[in-house]
Design an enzyme around this catalytic site. Structure first.
Site, PDB file in Angstrom:
ATOM      1  CG  ASP A  20      -2.251   0.633   0.992  1.00 52.46           C
ATOM      2  OD1 ASP A  20      -2.333   1.461   0.070  1.00 52.46           O
ATOM      3  OD2 ASP A  20      -3.204   0.339   1.731  1.00 52.46           O
ATOM      4  CG  ASP A  55      -9.256   2.528  -0.383  1.00 51.35           C
ATOM      5  OD1 ASP A  55      -8.814   1.383  -0.608  1.00 51.35           O
ATOM      6  OD2 ASP A  55      -8.646   3.371   0.295  1.00 51.35           O
TER       7      ASP A  55
HETATM    8  C1  GLA Z   1      -5.697   1.876   2.083  1.00 53.52           C
HETATM    9  C2  GLA Z   1      -6.099   0.681   1.258  1.00 53.52           C
HETATM   10  C3  GLA Z   1      -7.179  -0.085   1.968  1.00 53.52           C
HETATM   11  C4  GLA Z   1      -6.655  -0.531   3.297  1.00 53.52           C
HETATM   12  C5  GLA Z   1      -6.195   0.671   4.100  1.00 53.52           C
HETATM   13  C6  GLA Z   1      -5.508   0.244   5.362  1.00 53.52           C
HETATM   14  O1  GLA Z   1      -6.721   2.820   2.155  1.00 53.52           O
HETATM   15  O2  GLA Z   1      -6.495   1.071  -0.018  1.00 53.52           O
HETATM   16  O3  GLA Z   1      -7.581  -1.189   1.194  1.00 53.52           O
HETATM   17  O4  GLA Z   1      -5.604  -1.438   3.117  1.00 53.52           O
HETATM   18  O5  GLA Z   1      -5.297   1.467   3.371  1.00 53.52           O
HETATM   19  O6  GLA Z   1      -5.074   1.294   6.103  1.00 53.52           O
END
Ligand code: GLA
Length: 748
Positions: free
Chosen positions: A481, A551
């Protein structure tokens, strides 16, 4: 595929079965652009294509003494310079010791060969065999500076694609400062084009936007340190009136994950200049003697039969010639991720319960998301302390991964290596490792700072920490990430005059770390992520075969996001999950079937606690998983055709279809956004089938069973029931808002 050189008139013609690209060395030694488009028969002389005025054009400097009309300002060029008469946006600007930015790079030599030279430390498309492509390299030289620019053009046997990049070498005695050094430029003759690009923001990435091109300059860019959710590093020129199935498109996609600039400029003679590369904003690069700078590659694709053809070529090309490693052509496991199920609030027991239920329903891989390390109980601390949080996971990731493995599931783990919370041991030990300016308070975003991956010791530290965990635990998947954009772009290891190099050095550092880890752990399936789609680009796909698309897991919003993303990137590269309702990003309620019917077109998985769904829904999940397992090769690696767009007709209906190579199987997805009372007849249309094959459809909602492909594509598929019958409560969900159908079409 061939590259011709006509020495009499100094023309290069790159040609394959589908496209031609023609370049001419002009009388001045500059490179002129003659043509890019549908294949042309080769001729010994294309000079007629050169558009030079016969008369003197007022206020436009002439480059050849005594030749009226030969003005760089009106000519179509390959890699235009600044300062000698072309007043449009240049491809490069080079500051010299004496303060001048005027250069004189002229044709010096060329080479044609049967392979594709590789770029150092940058992601790039590659060949499986040398005979797949041919490369033309043209060298331009500035004799005063003793410096060369090398332009590379690779043409492929099997694709309407040309990849380009540019390098610069300084053989002179004084340093050169690159203030701008783009990857490519092309000037296109007057034509009726509009601009298409993919625009958005967090949770609504890559929406299709079309803009008219007038006498002005349009810039699509990112200054965020990442390619960004806001603008994808992709533009297409679209013939007015073209659509998914017809008309001309020229696509250009940058294989790069950092700041970029794409520009479209229509000049006052109606030529369209397009160029793209690293964003010159806050960029500069000092090139010392004997050093080379390589600009990232662009992938140019041409279609004269609509946007679907353009996309299908990008998809196949990226699946075969960009994505690497064991997972390149392998169908992906069905996963469950605990993020939306638990956020930071979990312990080992809760995780195991989620995994047990998921396993029971057929899920193959469990992914433990954010919150397993350091003091990470929220997003204010812990990021950077890459060791297990034993109060949540008493036997650590090591123990948990073994437990999951013993249950017969694979185990995956989330990391965010590039970042640090100030509240961590790592930051307390090494505050200087974060991008920040001495004596100034750095700007936080999601309570975190960006580690300076341009520094070798930071990369080494991260490599050690991550590889230790990967070696000790049973890990078969990594979600990588990246959850903020850059500010305070300043590196403690660069001298003042080199600070313009920081952002690009950062991206090179990310690539270096990714290369090391993916090479050491070739069995691991890596998924790139950046708050979802903040770095969904071809650069990332070189290291990681899939990316968390957004997301936003809402099925309806995902129709737009996945539709837009599919314009360039393959379906196999798009992470897509079924999550809980009301949806956590939009509050919308959709059926479990519609959620899966959208997520099937991607790297499929779940992101909710399956212990909290009804028995009926659990039965649906079981059926979904069985269906996906039977069809995942087709769904991830077939040929994708978009049919009805969410960006047209008021977002009423969306449909798309995946067809296998021999056209014997297809899966059509049909989605209705809003239902209307007392509707008129509604039909869905297939695409990509063989018109003469006989197909069978077994679907309770469809009238008929056996059809020829032509009928399914041209007359359409008629549904048994389209309107709501007030007395039939059973059917309400199937026909109401956000209803959807998945239709399997099989050759008999
Ligand atoms: C990002 C990712 C999510 C999740 C969060 C965790 O927003 O896109 O899928 O993993 O971080 O903090």
């Amino acid at each position: 595929m061939n590259i011709f050189f006509n020495s009499n008139n100094m023309e290069f013609h790159l040609q394959n079965d589908k496209i031609s690209y023609i370049i001419k060395v002009l009388g001045t030694g500059d490179l002129g652009h003659l043509y890019f488009g549908k294949r042309l028969n080769h001729r010994e002389n294309f000079s007629n294509m050169l558009q030079i005025f016969e008369h003197q054009v007022p206020y436009t400097p002439e480059q050849i003494d005594g030749v009226s009309g030969f003005a760089l300002d009106t000519l179509k060029q390959e890699f235009p310079a600044f300062g000698t008469g072309d007043y449009r946006e240049p491809a490069y600007v080079i500051l010299q010791e004496n303060g001048s930015r005027v250069t004189d790079y002229k044709f010096s030599k060329y080479e044609i060969f049967n392979r594709k030279p590789s770029l150092k430390g940058l992601p790039q498309t590659y060949l499986e065999n040398d005979d797949e492509a041919k490369t033309l390299q043209i060298t331009l030289k500035d004799k005063h500076l003793n410096s060369e620019i090398i332009l590379s053009y690779t043409i492929y046997k099997n694709y309407p694609i040309i990849t380009r990049n540019s390098n610069i070498i300084n053989n002179g005695s004084s340093p050169l400062t690159l203030e701008r050094f783009l990857s490519f430029n092309m000037d296109i003759p007057q034509k009726n084009y509009e601009l298409m690009h993919l625009s958005g923001a967090w949770a609504r990435e890559r929406h299709v936007v079309t803009t008219p091109i007038n006498q002005n300059r349009i810039s699509i860019d990112s200054k965020r340190g990442a390619s960004s959710s806001n603008n994808n590093p992709f533009i297409a020129l679209k013939e007015i009136g073209a659509d998914e199935f017809k008309g001309e498109y020229i696509g250009v996609n940058l294989v790069y994950s950092g700041n970029f600039l794409a520009q479209v400029e229509k000049d006052h003679y109606d030529n369209i200049r397009i160029n793209m590369g690293i964003n010159p904003f806050n960029f500069s690069w000092i090139l010392e003697k004997d050093e080379t700078f390589e600009a990232p590659e662009v992938v140019m694709c041409y279609s004269d039969s609509g946007l679907n053809t353009l996309s299908q070529n990008y998809h196949k090309f990226y699946q075969n010639n960009l994505i690497r490693g064991e997972w390149k052509h392998k169908a992906r496991p069905i996963l469950i991720n605990n993020w939306e199920a638990t956020y930071f609030d979990f312990d080992e027991d809760k995780i195991v319960q989620i995994a047990i239920k998921a396993k029971e329903l057929g899920v193959e891989l469990f992914v433990l998301d954010d919150g397993w390390f350091g003091t990470r109980n929220g997003d204010t601390s812990g990021l950077g302390d890459w060791w297990s949080n034993l109060s949540k996971l008493p036997s650590g990731v090591e123990g948990l991964s073994k437990k999951i493995d013993e249950m017969g599931m694979k185990f995956g783990l989330w990391f965010e290596p590039e970042m640090v919370n100030p509240d961590t041991d790592l930051y307390r030990q090494h505050p200087e490792w974060a991008l920040s300016i001495p004596n100034r308070k750095p700007t936080l975003s999601r309570n975190q700072l960006t580690l300076d991956l341009g520094r070798a010791e930071v990369r080494d530290y991260l490599y050690e920490k991550l590889s230790k965990i990967l070696r000790e635990s049973k890990i078969s998947y990594i979600k990588w990430d990246m959850n903020r954009n850059m500010t305070d772009v300043w590196s403690g290891v660069l001298e003042g005059k080199r600070q313009g190099e920081t952002a690009h050095r950062y991206i090179l550092g990310v690539y270096d770390l990714m290369e090391r880890l993916t090479t050491e752990f070739p069995h691991i399936l890596f998924e790139s992520c950046a708050g979802g789609g903040n770095r969904f680009d071809a650069g990332m796909l070189y290291y990681m075969p899939q990316i968390w698309t957004s997301d936003d897991t809402d099925a309806v919003e995902r129709l737009k996001i996945q539709y837009g993303t599919s314009i360039i990137y393959p379906i196999s590269s798009m992470g897509a999950h079924v999550s809980a309702v009301p949806n956590h990003q939009t509050g919308r309620i959709t059926s479990i079937d519609t959620r899966a019917n959208v997520a099937f077109f991607g790297a499929f998985g779940y992101e909710l606690d399956l212990n909290h769904i009804t028995d009926d829904e659990a039965n649906s999940v079981k059926r979904q998983i069985e269906f996906f397992k039977e069809n995942r090769e087709l769904l991830q690696f077939g040929t994708f055709h978009r049919i009805e767009s969410p960006f047209e007709n008021g977002f009423q209906n969306v449909s798309w279809i995946m067809v296998n190579k021999d056209q014997s199987e297809a899966i059509l997805g049909v989605y209705r956004i809003h239902s209307i009372p007392n509707p008129s007849f509604d039909k869905a249309f297939a695409a990509g089938l063989n018109p003469d094959f006989k197909y069978k459809i077994e679907h309770e909602d469809i009238l008929g069973e056996i059809f020829y492909g032509d009928e399914l594509m041209y007359s359409g598929i008629k549904f048994r029931k389209i309107g709501i019958d007030t007395h039939d409560s059973k059917n309400l969900e199937k026909l109401g808002d956000y209803s959807s159908k998945i239709i399997k079409i099989t050759k008999i």
